[in-house]
Design an enzyme around this catalytic site. Structure first.
Site, mmCIF file in Angstrom:
data_model
loop_
_atom_site.group_PDB
_atom_site.id
_atom_site.type_symbol
_atom_site.label_atom_id
_atom_site.label_comp_id
_atom_site.label_asym_id
_atom_site.label_seq_id
_atom_site.Cartn_x
_atom_site.Cartn_y
_atom_site.Cartn_z
ATOM 1 N N LYS A 45 0.811 -1.242 0.000
ATOM 2 C CA LYS A 45 0.000 0.000 0.000
ATOM 3 C C LYS A 45 0.839 1.285 0.000
ATOM 4 C CE LYS A 45 -3.461 -1.107 -0.531
ATOM 5 N NZ LYS A 45 -3.859 -1.867 -1.763
ATOM 6 N N HIS A 100 7.590 -7.264 -2.211
ATOM 7 C CA HIS A 100 7.311 -6.703 -0.887
ATOM 8 C C HIS A 100 8.239 -7.334 0.155
ATOM 9 C CE1 HIS A 100 3.719 -4.666 -2.200
ATOM 10 N NE2 HIS A 100 2.969 -5.742 -2.308
ATOM 11 N N SER A 130 -4.806 2.996 4.177
ATOM 12 C CA SER A 130 -4.994 2.328 2.884
ATOM 13 C C SER A 130 -5.158 0.817 3.073
ATOM 14 C CB SER A 130 -3.794 2.641 1.985
ATOM 15 O OG SER A 130 -3.956 2.072 0.723
ATOM 16 N N TYR A 185 6.092 8.118 -1.852
ATOM 17 C CA TYR A 185 4.742 8.264 -2.417
ATOM 18 C C TYR A 185 4.273 9.696 -2.225
ATOM 19 C CZ TYR A 185 -0.338 7.493 -2.760
ATOM 20 O OH TYR A 185 -1.669 7.555 -3.107
ATOM 21 N N ALA A 223 -5.951 8.298 -14.589
ATOM 22 C CA ALA A 223 -5.650 7.387 -15.709
ATOM 23 C C ALA A 223 -5.556 5.955 -15.193
ATOM 24 C CB ALA A 223 -4.352 7.805 -16.387
HETATM 25 P P1 A3P Z 1 -5.124 4.663 -1.176
HETATM 26 O O1 A3P Z 1 -5.797 3.441 -0.639
HETATM 27 O O2 A3P Z 1 -4.637 5.577 -0.092
HETATM 28 O O3 A3P Z 1 -5.924 5.388 -2.195
HETATM 29 P P2 A3P Z 1 -0.216 -0.479 -3.596
HETATM 30 O O4 A3P Z 1 -0.206 -0.447 -5.076
HETATM 31 O O5 A3P Z 1 1.149 -0.496 -2.983
HETATM 32 O O6 A3P Z 1 -1.109 -1.554 -3.086
HETATM 33 O O7 A3P Z 1 -0.806 0.928 -3.079
HETATM 34 C C1 A3P Z 1 -2.136 1.239 -3.275
HETATM 35 C C2 A3P Z 1 -2.293 2.702 -2.955
HETATM 36 O O8 A3P Z 1 -1.714 3.496 -4.012
HETATM 37 C C3 A3P Z 1 -3.765 3.121 -2.896
HETATM 38 O O9 A3P Z 1 -3.797 4.185 -1.936
HETATM 39 C C4 A3P Z 1 -3.994 3.616 -4.314
HETATM 40 O O10 A3P Z 1 -5.116 4.433 -4.465
HETATM 41 C C5 A3P Z 1 -2.696 4.370 -4.544
HETATM 42 N N1 A3P Z 1 -2.406 4.646 -5.959
HETATM 43 C C6 A3P Z 1 -2.405 3.799 -7.001
HETATM 44 N N2 A3P Z 1 -2.139 4.451 -8.147
HETATM 45 C C7 A3P Z 1 -1.960 5.762 -7.822
HETATM 46 C C8 A3P Z 1 -1.656 6.950 -8.569
HETATM 47 N N3 A3P Z 1 -1.496 6.933 -9.883
HETATM 48 N N4 A3P Z 1 -1.546 8.110 -7.887
HETATM 49 C C9 A3P Z 1 -1.708 8.159 -6.546
HETATM 50 N N5 A3P Z 1 -2.001 7.065 -5.793
HETATM 51 C C10 A3P Z 1 -2.127 5.883 -6.427
#
Ligand code: A3P
Length: 285
Positions: A45, A100, A130, A185, A223
């Site tokens: 996440k 991970h 998240s 991030y 996107a």
């Molecule tokens: P949130 O749940 O806070 O929205 P992972 O890919 O490591 O599982 O992380 C998922 C998190 O990254 C989620 O956070 C998701 O919405 C966010 N995420 C994925 N693509 C993104 C993007 N292009 N810009 C910002 N956040 C993104």
């Protein structure tokens, strides 16, 4: 606890077909790392899928055809998942690899190579929020309906892939090595283009301005939310219950402010400060 976790060498990971003893043994002991491998490393996440999209786009010179026709998990597969061996062992270089795994479980062959690592960290309170939402929709994760009940689980080493604190500190032991790039991030949310340029430089990829613009456009939150190859909408409802949320959920930095009470935040910060006293991440998260 929900059924279906595998305990392996100090960490707990989802079983149920995602990870097996065989796949974890392959990833941590047998996998032969190559000099030109690129690793996308995260605690869950923290922007894993986002980096999968960015790397795919950089390696296609900004052309979105691949991200629109191949699933993110096929383009930049996890070594530790059950398809790791078949996905990666014979893949031509350069291989884009997701993991991970904590640093101490990275296979010994990694140490003799110049393989590059991009480690993306995220504010752990936002990771907690998240993961809480993700656990409500994912069939294979331990659930707590109330956020307050999820926080102690997050702070324990019973969460996925070990504790967040150990994961970050383990990978930061590489921070001064030339084959390691530390990103956040939270900074990517503020300045995606600047981070894409930084990644290209680290990887030795020379993209012109139009190609960089395309990487940024196609890896934006909206996107990716719309891209069925990356938004996990094809995963059956029995595994990801879409009535309970979306994988590409909110995509902001600081969402924890909407979930933690002041007292919960104070306690979290106290534990953070104790665990991370020798690590300064203040410019990153
Ligand atoms: P949130 O749940 O806070 O929205 P992972 O890919 O490591 O599982 O992380 C998922 C998190 O990254 C989620 O956070 C998701 O919405 C966010 N995420 C994925 N693509 C993104 C993007 N292009 N810009 C910002 N956040 C993104």
């Amino acid at each position: 606890m929900a059924a279906g976790y595998v305990e392996y060498e100090g960490i707990r990971v989802p079983g149920e077909g995602y990870h097996t003893l065989e796949s974890l043994t392959f990833a941590t002991k047998e996998f032969q790392v190559r000099d030109d491998d690129v690793f996308n490393v995260t605690f869950p996440k923290s922007g894993t899928t986002w980096m999968q999209e960015i790397l795919s786009l950089i390696y296609s010179n900004g052309d979105p055809t691949t991200i629109k026709t191949e699933f993110s998990w096929d383009r930049v597969p996890w070594i530790e998942q059950h398809r790791g061996r078949s996905d990666l062992e014979h893949r031509p270089s350069p291989r884009l690899i997701t993991t991970h795994l904590p640093r101490y479980l990275i296979p010994p062959s990694f140490n003799n190579t110049k393989a590059k690592v991009i480690y993306t960290i995220r504010n752990p309170k936002d990771v907690c929020v998240s993961l809480y939402h993700f656990s409500l929709m994912a069939s294979f994760l331990e659930k707590h309906e109330e956020f307050q009940d999820f926080i102690p689980l997050f702070l324990s080493n019973k969460i996925l892939f070990g504790s967040w604190f150990d994961h970050v500190k383990g990978w930061l032991t590489m921070k001064d090595q030339p084959n390691f790039l530390l990103l956040s991030y939270d900074n990517m949310v503020k300045d995606l283009r600047g981070n894409v340029v930084k990644i290209c430089k680290f990887l030795g990829k020379e993209l012109d301005d139009a190609a960089i613009d395309s990487v940024v456009e196609h890896s934006s939150f909206q996107a990716m939310k719309d891209n069925v190859m990356s938004n996990y909408s094809v995963v059956p409802n029995e595994i990801f219950d879409k009535a309970r949320g979306s994988f590409i959920r909110k995509g902001v930095s600081g969402d924890h402010k909407n979930y933690f009470t002041p007292a919960q935040e104070e306690e979290f910060d106290r534990i953070y400060n104790e665990s991370m006293k020798d690590v300064d991440l203040s410019t990153l998260i």
